[in-house]
Design an enzyme around this catalytic site. Structure first.
Site: not given
Ligand code: DQA
Length: 139
Positions: A69, A72, A93, A95
């Site tokens: 993750n 930003a 990945e 989020h």
């Protein structure tokens, strides 16, 4: 099998950071659940608030698969994207929030093209689901 779980900036505050978005579970809790669900797997957890430290970790560590993750950095780090491009292993990945439901700047991932798949918006459970996909050879 060794799976690296990597978190980017501010995710060390998980549990108290914007709980209406990221929930109240801490990363320690997430890791405990993952470890007890997959006792046969070795996990290496790495979190940093620094872009270069994440790239160093990606370059130096030996692991069979990666759950990341980038936080930003997802939205603008071509350096982490390049780092991911160099890794020829299974990569997912994650989020916690659904980045496509949020501010316009969060709706783009520059890192996603260099991973196998993305889990977004399923809360902290996304980490467990990513590990599960890797361990169960779901792809
Ligand atoms: C995040 C989403 C990012 O936009 C944000 O900067 C984070 C966390 C998520 O898990 O939902 O730090 O990656």
């Amino acid at each position: 099998m060794k799976i690296a779980i990597v978190n980017g900036p501010n995710l060390n505050l998980l549990g108290t950071r914007e709980p209406q978005i990221y929930g109240t579970e801490t990363m320690e809790g997430v890791l405990e659940t993952i470890k007890s669900t997959f006792p046969e797997v070795i996990f290496e957890y790495f979190q940093s608030n620094h872009e270069g430290a994440i790239i160093d970790f990606l370059q130096q560590s030996d692991f069979d698969a990666l759950v990341i993750n980038p936080a930003a950095y997802t939205h603008y780090s071509y350096a982490i994207a390049d780092g991911l491009k160099n890794i020829q292993k299974k990569k997912i990945e994650v989020h916690i929030s659904n980045i496509y439901q949020r501010e316009p700047f969060r709706q783009k991932s520059v890192t996603a093209p260099y991973v196998d798949g993305v889990i977004t918006g399923l809360g902290t459970k996304g980490y467990l689901l990513a590990v599960s996909a890797i361990v169960n050879e779901a792809y």
